[in-house]
Design a protein around this motif. Structure first.
Motif, mmCIF file in Angstrom:
data_model
loop_
_atom_site.group_PDB
_atom_site.id
_atom_site.type_symbol
_atom_site.label_atom_id
_atom_site.label_comp_id
_atom_site.label_asym_id
_atom_site.label_seq_id
_atom_site.Cartn_x
_atom_site.Cartn_y
_atom_site.Cartn_z
ATOM 1 N N VAL A 157 -14.146 4.226 3.106
ATOM 2 C CA VAL A 157 -12.730 4.552 2.361
ATOM 3 C C VAL A 157 -12.043 3.334 1.601
ATOM 4 O O VAL A 157 -11.686 3.417 0.531
ATOM 5 N N LEU A 158 -12.076 2.182 2.434
ATOM 6 C CA LEU A 158 -11.653 0.996 2.107
ATOM 7 C C LEU A 158 -12.151 0.217 0.836
ATOM 8 O O LEU A 158 -11.851 -0.246 0.013
ATOM 9 N N ASP A 159 -13.445 0.505 0.979
ATOM 10 C CA ASP A 159 -14.575 -0.007 -0.200
ATOM 11 C C ASP A 159 -14.263 0.520 -1.378
ATOM 12 O O ASP A 159 -14.114 0.079 -2.319
ATOM 13 N N GLU A 160 -13.983 2.036 -1.167
ATOM 14 C CA GLU A 160 -13.722 2.887 -2.401
ATOM 15 C C GLU A 160 -12.447 2.345 -2.975
ATOM 16 O O GLU A 160 -12.164 2.633 -4.288
ATOM 17 N N ALA A 161 -11.470 1.859 -2.261
ATOM 18 C CA ALA A 161 -10.407 1.340 -2.596
ATOM 19 C C ALA A 161 -10.165 0.176 -3.202
ATOM 20 O O ALA A 161 -9.301 -0.600 -3.446
ATOM 21 N N GLY A 162 -11.578 -0.629 -3.085
ATOM 22 C CA GLY A 162 -11.535 -2.016 -3.555
ATOM 23 C C GLY A 162 -11.205 -3.160 -2.499
ATOM 24 O O GLY A 162 -11.181 -4.117 -2.801
ATOM 25 N N ILE A 163 -11.175 -2.468 -1.111
ATOM 26 C CA ILE A 163 -10.873 -3.710 -0.290
ATOM 27 C C ILE A 163 -12.182 -3.936 0.283
ATOM 28 O O ILE A 163 -12.974 -3.158 0.768
ATOM 29 N N PRO A 174 -15.686 -1.293 11.289
ATOM 30 C CA PRO A 174 -15.178 -0.207 10.364
ATOM 31 C C PRO A 174 -16.395 0.636 9.952
ATOM 32 O O PRO A 174 -16.062 1.556 9.375
ATOM 33 N N CYS A 175 -17.700 0.230 10.070
ATOM 34 C CA CYS A 175 -18.760 0.927 9.363
ATOM 35 C C CYS A 175 -18.992 2.192 10.242
ATOM 36 O O CYS A 175 -19.619 3.085 9.649
ATOM 37 N N CYS A 176 -18.633 2.045 11.439
ATOM 38 C CA CYS A 176 -18.905 3.382 12.339
ATOM 39 C C CYS A 176 -18.005 3.744 13.363
ATOM 40 O O CYS A 176 -17.917 5.141 13.700
ATOM 41 N N SER A 234 -1.638 -7.087 5.679
ATOM 42 C CA SER A 234 -1.016 -7.935 4.746
ATOM 43 C C SER A 234 -0.217 -7.215 3.710
ATOM 44 O O SER A 234 0.763 -7.864 3.060
ATOM 45 N N SER A 235 -0.581 -5.934 3.400
ATOM 46 C CA SER A 235 0.222 -5.088 2.262
ATOM 47 C C SER A 235 1.041 -3.777 2.800
ATOM 48 O O SER A 235 2.087 -3.402 2.204
ATOM 49 N N GLY A 236 0.777 -3.525 4.007
ATOM 50 C CA GLY A 236 1.382 -2.154 4.582
ATOM 51 C C GLY A 236 0.973 -1.085 4.000
ATOM 52 O O GLY A 236 1.085 0.002 4.151
ATOM 53 N N LYS A 237 -0.190 -1.068 3.262
ATOM 54 C CA LYS A 237 -0.788 0.094 2.590
ATOM 55 C C LYS A 237 -1.624 0.810 3.718
ATOM 56 O O LYS A 237 -2.065 0.443 4.720
ATOM 57 N N VAL A 238 -1.235 2.134 3.701
ATOM 58 C CA VAL A 238 -1.891 3.134 4.694
ATOM 59 C C VAL A 238 -2.971 4.072 3.875
ATOM 60 O O VAL A 238 -2.734 4.439 2.894
ATOM 61 N N PHE A 239 -4.111 4.171 4.872
ATOM 62 C CA PHE A 239 -5.301 4.987 4.147
ATOM 63 C C PHE A 239 -5.446 5.979 5.056
ATOM 64 O O PHE A 239 -5.704 5.708 6.228
ATOM 65 N N HIS A 240 -5.687 7.178 4.726
ATOM 66 C CA HIS A 240 -6.055 8.238 5.360
ATOM 67 C C HIS A 240 -7.669 8.286 5.686
ATOM 68 O O HIS A 240 -8.464 8.143 4.643
ATOM 69 N N ILE A 241 -8.224 8.316 6.713
ATOM 70 C CA ILE A 241 -9.602 8.259 6.941
ATOM 71 C C ILE A 241 -10.210 9.735 7.500
ATOM 72 O O ILE A 241 -9.711 10.185 8.603
ATOM 73 N N PRO A 242 -10.769 10.464 6.436
ATOM 74 C CA PRO A 242 -11.072 11.843 7.055
ATOM 75 C C PRO A 242 -12.115 11.952 8.191
ATOM 76 O O PRO A 242 -13.008 10.791 8.459
ATOM 77 N N SER A 243 -12.407 12.901 8.530
ATOM 78 C CA SER A 243 -13.288 13.132 9.677
ATOM 79 C C SER A 243 -14.785 13.017 9.421
ATOM 80 O O SER A 243 -15.515 12.682 10.197
ATOM 81 N N ASP A 244 -15.007 12.905 7.965
ATOM 82 C CA ASP A 244 -16.326 12.657 7.582
ATOM 83 C C ASP A 244 -16.786 11.770 6.757
ATOM 84 O O ASP A 244 -17.808 11.384 6.107
ATOM 85 N N ARG A 245 -15.784 10.728 6.897
ATOM 86 C CA ARG A 245 -16.057 9.356 6.295
ATOM 87 C C ARG A 245 -15.572 8.181 7.121
ATOM 88 O O ARG A 245 -14.543 8.418 7.907
ATOM 89 N N SER A 246 -16.159 7.223 7.050
ATOM 90 C CA SER A 246 -15.888 5.646 7.701
ATOM 91 C C SER A 246 -14.812 5.155 7.020
ATOM 92 O O SER A 246 -14.562 5.178 6.012
ATOM 93 N N VAL A 247 -14.361 4.242 7.710
ATOM 94 C CA VAL A 247 -12.974 3.159 7.436
ATOM 95 C C VAL A 247 -13.765 2.402 6.334
ATOM 96 O O VAL A 247 -13.006 1.936 5.444
ATOM 97 N N PHE A 248 -14.867 1.938 6.485
ATOM 98 C CA PHE A 248 -15.574 1.048 5.478
ATOM 99 C C PHE A 248 -15.632 1.895 4.168
ATOM 100 O O PHE A 248 -15.241 1.393 3.118
ATOM 101 N N GLU A 280 -3.924 1.116 8.778
ATOM 102 C CA GLU A 280 -2.666 0.414 7.815
ATOM 103 C C GLU A 280 -3.237 -0.966 7.772
ATOM 104 O O GLU A 280 -3.744 -1.721 8.606
ATOM 105 N N LEU A 281 -3.085 -1.665 6.506
ATOM 106 C CA LEU A 281 -3.634 -3.057 6.240
ATOM 107 C C LEU A 281 -2.395 -3.923 6.375
ATOM 108 O O LEU A 281 -1.292 -3.674 5.911
#
Length: 317
Positions: free
Chosen positions: A254-260, A303-305, A238-252, A235-236
């Protein structure tokens, strides 16, 4: 970003090339401190980090040494096979995550293999300052030792100890003896392959070196076994937005793809560029940059690993 020209490419040792980079416009390059690295944009989507190994007082050039690693993810292979003398490259300004502690009264420098690159710059700076230091360089053979002639002919050659692991006359490094009885003014710096790093850092821990006096830089992440990763949420704040992090992807990812935007460099948890504050939740630390004490605080993670031990992490983003 900086535009530089490869003004010289030379074979420094078996499997190691040295690249001299000068400003494309012929001007001075930004200053740097010993231990700093640059991001080199080799091709579209291919960026790698290399330590600067020349004297920090030199403003007309940057010097990097690149090992053609058999386990390369593509960067070192491209540097060896595709980058040529006269070519223009785009690089970042230098940044330092492996700096000398100028409060130290004695500095012990340990390098293994290509790990000599940042250590060499440190030795140049310490020698220039007239500081008390010694450098121990371990390598598999003379043919695979980078900058060996430079070390032997340097103004600080008397402070250099070479440890050749090959042949009957192998000069093995006795880390336990060298690191025994640490004092409050001594600082340890180590860079090299994972096994070498483990040996030096293990000896330092056994000798009771305080973490604040031990400085390390990994060149590659050490493989670890984690089994199947569980998904979690971030959860971010600043905005309260919540992102799902699947087992095969990193936080970085997912957030990079969302423009964060999160600053990143190695994407392996070894450089510390992407460290992010954790406001709630418990991280599953998988980096090799932070200390055990920093991990125990659980107030920041990479968040990269790294992942999560709790169902959700609230990040200061």
């Amino acid at each position: 970003m900086l535009q530089v020209r490869v003004t010289r490419k030379t074979r420094e040792a078996e499997g190691i090339c040295c690249f001299e980079l000068c400003a494309a416009d012929g001007g001075e390059l930004p200053p740097f401190e010993a231990g700093a690295h640059i991001d080199v944009h080799i091709a579209a989507g291919l960026t790698r980090q290399y330590s600067l190994c020349n004297h920090p007082e030199e403003r007309h050039r940057y010097l990097i040494g690149v090992l053609d690693d058999p386990a390369s993810r593509g960067g070192s292979r491209a540097m060896h096979e595709q980058v040529v003398q006269g070519q223009t490259l785009e690089i970042s300004e230098p940044r330092n995550l492996f700096a000398l502690d100028h409060q130290g009264t004695r500095h012990l420098l340990f390098a293994g293999g290509i790990g000599i690159t940042p250590i060499l710059a440190m030795a140049c700076e310490l020698s220039h300052r007239g500081a008390d230091f010694e450098l121990h360089y371990c390598y598999r053979s003379q043919e695979r030792a980078a900058f060996i002639d430079l070390l032997r002919n340097s103004p600080f050659a008397g402070r250099v100890h070479l440890h050749d692991d090959s042949g009957a006359q192998a000069q093995k490094l006795d880390a336990a003896t060298l690191l025994a009885n640490p004092d409050a003014g001594s600082h340890l710096y180590v860079c090299g392959p994972g096994g070498f790093m483990g040996y030096i850092l293990g000896a330092a821990e056994d000798a009771g070196w305080p973490e604040a006096q031990v400085h390390r830089e990994f060149f590659a992440a050490t493989p670890t076994e984690h089994g199947a990763d569980a998904p979690f949420e971030v959860e971010l704040a600043s905005s309260g937005k919540v992102f799902h992090i699947p087992s095969d992807r990193s936080v970085f990812e997912v957030l990079d793809e969302a423009g964060i935007e999160i600053e990143t460099s190695c994407e392996q948890g070894i450089c510390g560029s992407c460290i992010t504050r954790v406001l709630q939740g418990i991280p599953d630390h998988r980096d090799q940059f932070m200390t055990a004490a920093e991990h125990a605080c659980n107030d920041q993670f990479t968040p990269c690993c790294s992942r999560a031990r709790s169902p959700r992490l609230v990040l200061d983003l």
